[in-house]
Design a protein around this motif. Structure first.
Motif, PDB file in Angstrom:
ATOM      1  N   PRO A  39       0.835  -1.209   0.000  1.00  0.00           N
ATOM      2  CA  PRO A  39       0.000   0.000   0.000  1.00  0.00           C
ATOM      3  C   PRO A  39       0.870   1.260   0.000  1.00  0.00           C
ATOM      4  O   PRO A  39       1.991   1.260   0.512  1.00  0.00           O
ATOM      5  CB  PRO A  39      -0.790  -0.107   1.304  1.00  0.00           C
ATOM      6  CG  PRO A  39      -0.711  -1.536   1.704  1.00  0.00           C
ATOM      7  CD  PRO A  39       0.572  -2.071   1.140  1.00  0.00           C
ATOM      8  N   GLU A  40       0.335   2.320  -0.564  1.00  0.00           N
ATOM      9  CA  GLU A  40       1.090   3.567  -0.716  1.00  0.00           C
ATOM     10  C   GLU A  40       1.485   4.206   0.612  1.00  0.00           C
ATOM     11  O   GLU A  40       2.543   4.802   0.733  1.00  0.00           O
ATOM     12  CB  GLU A  40       0.251   4.553  -1.530  1.00  0.00           C
ATOM     13  CG  GLU A  40       1.032   5.726  -2.045  1.00  0.00           C
ATOM     14  CD  GLU A  40       0.198   6.583  -2.964  1.00  0.00           C
ATOM     15  OE1 GLU A  40       0.138   7.796  -2.704  1.00  0.00           O
ATOM     16  OE2 GLU A  40      -0.380   6.049  -3.915  1.00  0.00           O
ATOM     17  N   ASP A  41       0.657   4.061   1.627  1.00  0.00           N
ATOM     18  CA  ASP A  41       0.899   4.738   2.899  1.00  0.00           C
ATOM     19  C   ASP A  41       1.691   3.904   3.902  1.00  0.00           C
ATOM     20  O   ASP A  41       1.759   4.243   5.070  1.00  0.00           O
ATOM     21  CB  ASP A  41      -0.422   5.168   3.521  1.00  0.00           C
ATOM     22  CG  ASP A  41      -1.343   3.991   3.795  1.00  0.00           C
ATOM     23  OD1 ASP A  41      -1.092   2.897   3.249  1.00  0.00           O
ATOM     24  OD2 ASP A  41      -2.314   4.160   4.543  1.00  0.00           O
ATOM     25  N   VAL A  42       2.316   2.833   3.460  1.00  0.00           N
ATOM     26  CA  VAL A  42       3.024   1.930   4.356  1.00  0.00           C
ATOM     27  C   VAL A  42       4.370   2.537   4.766  1.00  0.00           C
ATOM     28  O   VAL A  42       4.978   3.304   4.022  1.00  0.00           O
ATOM     29  CB  VAL A  42       3.205   0.545   3.683  1.00  0.00           C
ATOM     30  CG1 VAL A  42       4.258   0.612   2.598  1.00  0.00           C
ATOM     31  CG2 VAL A  42       3.569  -0.502   4.683  1.00  0.00           C
ATOM     32  N   ASP A  43       4.817   2.202   5.967  1.00  0.00           N
ATOM     33  CA  ASP A  43       6.133   2.593   6.446  1.00  0.00           C
ATOM     34  C   ASP A  43       7.141   1.586   5.894  1.00  0.00           C
ATOM     35  O   ASP A  43       7.316   0.498   6.441  1.00  0.00           O
ATOM     36  CB  ASP A  43       6.147   2.615   7.977  1.00  0.00           C
ATOM     37  CG  ASP A  43       7.474   3.063   8.550  1.00  0.00           C
ATOM     38  OD1 ASP A  43       8.462   3.200   7.807  1.00  0.00           O
ATOM     39  OD2 ASP A  43       7.522   3.280   9.783  1.00  0.00           O
ATOM     40  N   MET A  44       7.782   1.950   4.794  1.00  0.00           N
ATOM     41  CA  MET A  44       8.670   1.032   4.088  1.00  0.00           C
ATOM     42  C   MET A  44       9.837   0.592   4.974  1.00  0.00           C
ATOM     43  O   MET A  44      10.211  -0.584   4.967  1.00  0.00           O
ATOM     44  CB  MET A  44       9.188   1.699   2.813  1.00  0.00           C
ATOM     45  CG  MET A  44      10.022   0.786   1.943  1.00  0.00           C
ATOM     46  SD  MET A  44       9.143  -0.665   1.327  1.00  0.00           S
ATOM     47  CE  MET A  44       8.108   0.078   0.110  1.00  0.00           C
ATOM     48  N   GLN A  45      10.404   1.501   5.750  1.00  0.00           N
ATOM     49  CA  GLN A  45      11.514   1.132   6.616  1.00  0.00           C
ATOM     50  C   GLN A  45      11.094   0.089   7.643  1.00  0.00           C
ATOM     51  O   GLN A  45      11.834  -0.847   7.914  1.00  0.00           O
ATOM     52  CB  GLN A  45      12.091   2.361   7.313  1.00  0.00           C
ATOM     53  CG  GLN A  45      12.930   3.207   6.375  1.00  0.00           C
ATOM     54  CD  GLN A  45      13.640   4.322   7.102  1.00  0.00           C
ATOM     55  OE1 GLN A  45      13.064   4.937   7.995  1.00  0.00           O
ATOM     56  NE2 GLN A  45      14.868   4.591   6.714  1.00  0.00           N
ATOM     57  N   ALA A  46       9.908   0.235   8.192  1.00  0.00           N
ATOM     58  CA  ALA A  46       9.426  -0.726   9.182  1.00  0.00           C
ATOM     59  C   ALA A  46       9.224  -2.100   8.545  1.00  0.00           C
ATOM     60  O   ALA A  46       9.574  -3.122   9.142  1.00  0.00           O
ATOM     61  CB  ALA A  46       8.129  -0.234   9.811  1.00  0.00           C
ATOM     62  N   LEU A  47       8.662  -2.134   7.330  1.00  0.00           N
ATOM     63  CA  LEU A  47       8.438  -3.423   6.675  1.00  0.00           C
ATOM     64  C   LEU A  47       9.740  -4.087   6.258  1.00  0.00           C
ATOM     65  O   LEU A  47       9.888  -5.306   6.363  1.00  0.00           O
ATOM     66  CB  LEU A  47       7.531  -3.254   5.456  1.00  0.00           C
ATOM     67  CG  LEU A  47       6.050  -3.143   5.768  1.00  0.00           C
ATOM     68  CD1 LEU A  47       5.243  -3.051   4.484  1.00  0.00           C
ATOM     69  CD2 LEU A  47       5.569  -4.322   6.586  1.00  0.00           C
TER      70      LEU A  47
END
Length: 94
Positions: A39-47
């Motif tokens: 999803p666009e609003d995801v925290d990429m660093q966290a994932l």
């Protein structure tokens, strides 16, 4: 990996780590597909961090390095332009 897995919804990371002899180039391609499917609003660093926690014990696996590189460069996604950011001719005030 389950169908409702927020970290790896399509199972791409699990599959990448299961492929014997996978190359760094293939891992980068899989990483891109994985990142684009989120999803666009995801925290990429966290994932990316969660994915490394899950699979990162494979120190010599090329995906581990791709994830570390991604973690070092990941930022919050933002819109950079495109047709939606251009003014419409009927809204230019002329």
């Amino acid at each position: 990996m389950t169908k409702d897995d927020a970290i790896d919804p399509k199972g791409l990371m699990a599959d990448a780590y299961a492929i014997e002899g996978i190359t760094a180039e293939e891992c980068r391609s899989i990483f891109l597909d994985w990142a684009l499917s989120l999803p666009e609003d995801v925290d990429m660093q966290a994932l990316i961090g969660a994915t490394l926690a899950r699979h990162g014990t494979a120190e010599n696996h090329p995906m581990t390095q791709v994830l570390r590189d991604g973690l070092a460069t990941a930022g919050k996604s933002r819109r950079r332009g495109g047709w939606k950011s251009r003014p419409r001719p009927d809204m230019d005030g002329a």
